[in-house]
Design a protein around this motif. Structure first.
Motif, PDB file in Angstrom:
ATOM      1  N   ASN A  99      -0.088  27.906 -12.472  1.00 53.33           N
ATOM      2  CA  ASN A  99      -1.410  27.953 -12.462  1.00 53.33           C
ATOM      3  C   ASN A  99      -1.982  28.894 -13.121  1.00 53.33           C
ATOM      4  O   ASN A  99      -2.738  29.790 -12.621  1.00 53.33           O
ATOM      5  CB  ASN A  99      -1.873  27.781 -11.161  1.00 53.33           C
ATOM      6  N   ARG A 116       1.381  23.240 -12.380  1.00 50.46           N
ATOM      7  CA  ARG A 116       0.402  22.914 -11.244  1.00 50.46           C
ATOM      8  C   ARG A 116       0.770  23.596 -10.131  1.00 50.46           C
ATOM      9  O   ARG A 116      -0.226  24.006  -9.241  1.00 50.46           O
ATOM     10  CB  ARG A 116       0.031  21.638 -11.439  1.00 50.46           C
ATOM     11  N   LYS A 117       2.106  23.463  -9.627  1.00 49.37           N
ATOM     12  CA  LYS A 117       2.612  23.885  -8.461  1.00 49.37           C
ATOM     13  C   LYS A 117       2.642  25.262  -7.983  1.00 49.37           C
ATOM     14  O   LYS A 117       2.556  26.007  -7.163  1.00 49.37           O
ATOM     15  CB  LYS A 117       3.686  22.978  -7.898  1.00 49.37           C
ATOM     16  N   ALA A 151      -4.320  14.900  -7.360  1.00 45.29           N
ATOM     17  CA  ALA A 151      -3.134  14.837  -7.963  1.00 45.29           C
ATOM     18  C   ALA A 151      -2.229  13.788  -7.962  1.00 45.29           C
ATOM     19  O   ALA A 151      -1.334  13.628  -8.794  1.00 45.29           O
ATOM     20  CB  ALA A 151      -2.393  16.296  -7.299  1.00 45.29           C
ATOM     21  N   LYS A 211      -6.621  21.814 -19.593  1.00 44.01           N
ATOM     22  CA  LYS A 211      -6.910  20.469 -19.289  1.00 44.01           C
ATOM     23  C   LYS A 211      -7.071  19.664 -20.500  1.00 44.01           C
ATOM     24  O   LYS A 211      -6.340  18.709 -20.714  1.00 44.01           O
ATOM     25  CB  LYS A 211      -8.219  20.098 -18.425  1.00 44.01           C
ATOM     26  N   TRP A 215      -7.100  15.469 -12.164  1.00 47.38           N
ATOM     27  CA  TRP A 215      -7.300  17.053 -11.921  1.00 47.38           C
ATOM     28  C   TRP A 215      -7.931  17.365 -10.550  1.00 47.38           C
ATOM     29  O   TRP A 215      -7.965  18.255 -10.135  1.00 47.38           O
ATOM     30  CB  TRP A 215      -8.575  17.452 -13.006  1.00 47.38           C
ATOM     31  N   TYR A 255      -3.335  19.727 -21.939  1.00 47.89           N
ATOM     32  CA  TYR A 255      -2.613  18.639 -21.163  1.00 47.89           C
ATOM     33  C   TYR A 255      -3.133  17.379 -21.727  1.00 47.89           C
ATOM     34  O   TYR A 255      -2.042  16.506 -22.096  1.00 47.89           O
ATOM     35  CB  TYR A 255      -2.976  18.619 -19.758  1.00 47.89           C
TER      36      TYR A 255
END
Length: 310
Positions: free
Chosen positions: A234, A230-231, A170, A45, A167, A48
């Protein structure tokens, strides 16, 4: 300029070396190492956050350079001298400072994300030392660095809580990415549609055009990576320390190889247009953010048997 002239008077070879060292923390390579270390190995995180603030901050920085067209200090005053070792890194216009933007966005982002007091103190100190080094070396004025510090602080203050919210929900990624891509589109349109003004310095403008395409390409890559990772991916950042080091060193090698080896062929493919640079940075971010993490399950398994046996 008066403050820069005061600094010019106190320069010594030793101080030149010291502040040339600190200014290096505003370079792209240092950002890559620290941001990818967080993204791949420490806290995804925070990684990002650092990437988002960097791309948006540098897009804004480039836009401001092209709007205000402020020459470098040695252009403003022909009698003023700079530390020559800093000249190669002083590309584009003076206002605002790109090195300060890079370092402040990164170090303020880490300060915001981490709770350890010593980390916060070190990060704030490094951000301020980079800003001061740009003035000491003679490549930026106080206005240049103060505006960059302010923009970086504002971006981190806005992006960090929104990223935290995204987070958990979404849908909050949508305005974050929309803002990033809108800023990038505005910069490209400005570069392509607004003629170079009569008071522009051609080389400075061309340097900004190149930087702008790089940052926009990276921003688009970031948006794609955010969706893919993310999709579908991960990945986990967890691994034993030596596997983390191996993951970081090899991954940086792969990203740097893309950065270096694709420059000439992509520029040639697009006839020298900066679209080639934009595509190169898009691919760098895609490789670093989505393709290299596909190997992390392998790195995560390294050392597990030995640890279980112990």
């Amino acid at each position: 300029m008066e403050f820069l002239k005061l600094l010019e008077v106190i320069r010594t070879p030793f101080l030149d070396t010291v502040f040339q060292f600190f200014t290096f923390f505003g370079e792209e390579m240092i950002f890559m190492i620290i941001a990818m270390a967080f993204f791949w190995c420490i806290d995804k995180k925070t990684g990002y956050l650092l990437l988002y603030v960097s791309f948006l901050g540098n897009i804004i920085n480039t836009f401001l350079k092209l709007v205000f067209l402020v020459p470098r200090p040695w252009v403003l005053d022909k009698d003023f001298t700079i530390v020559e070792s800093a000249r190669a890194g002083a590309t584009g216009y003076s206002f605002p400072s790109g090195h300060t933007q890079n370092s402040a966005g990164m170090f303020f982002g880490i300060t915001w994300a981490r709770k350890e007091l010593w980390i916060r103190i070190v990060c704030v100190a490094l951000a301020l030392l980079v800003a001061f080094s740009r003035m000491y070396l003679g490549v930026h004025t106080p206005a240049d660095v103060l505006v960059s510090l302010g923009v970086a602080l504002l971006l981190v203050a806005v992006a960090y809580p929104l990223l935290n919210r995204a987070w958990d929900n979404a849908k909050w990624f949508t305005p974050l990415i929309a803002l990033l891509l809108a800023a990038g589109a505005a910069l490209i349109l400005y570069i392509e549609l607004v003629p170079m003004p009569a008071n522009a310095i051609a080389q400075f403008s061309l340097d900004c055009y190149e930087s702008g395409y790089k940052m926009v390409g990276g921003a688009v890559g970031f948006a794609v990576v955010l969706w893919l990772e993310r999709k579908y991916i991960n990945f986990s950042v967890k691994a034993v320390w030596w596997a983390q080091l191996l993951k970081l060193v090899l991954g940086l090698g792969v990203v740097i190889a893309v950065r270096m080896l694709l420059k000439a062929p992509l520029l040639s493919l697009f006839g020298g247009h900066n679209i080639g640079n934009g595509l190169r940075y898009f691919l760098m971010v895609l490789v670093g953010g989505a393709l290299w993490p596909l190997t992390f399950k392998f790195f995560g398994k390294l050392g597990q048997k030995k640890a279980q046996a112990a």
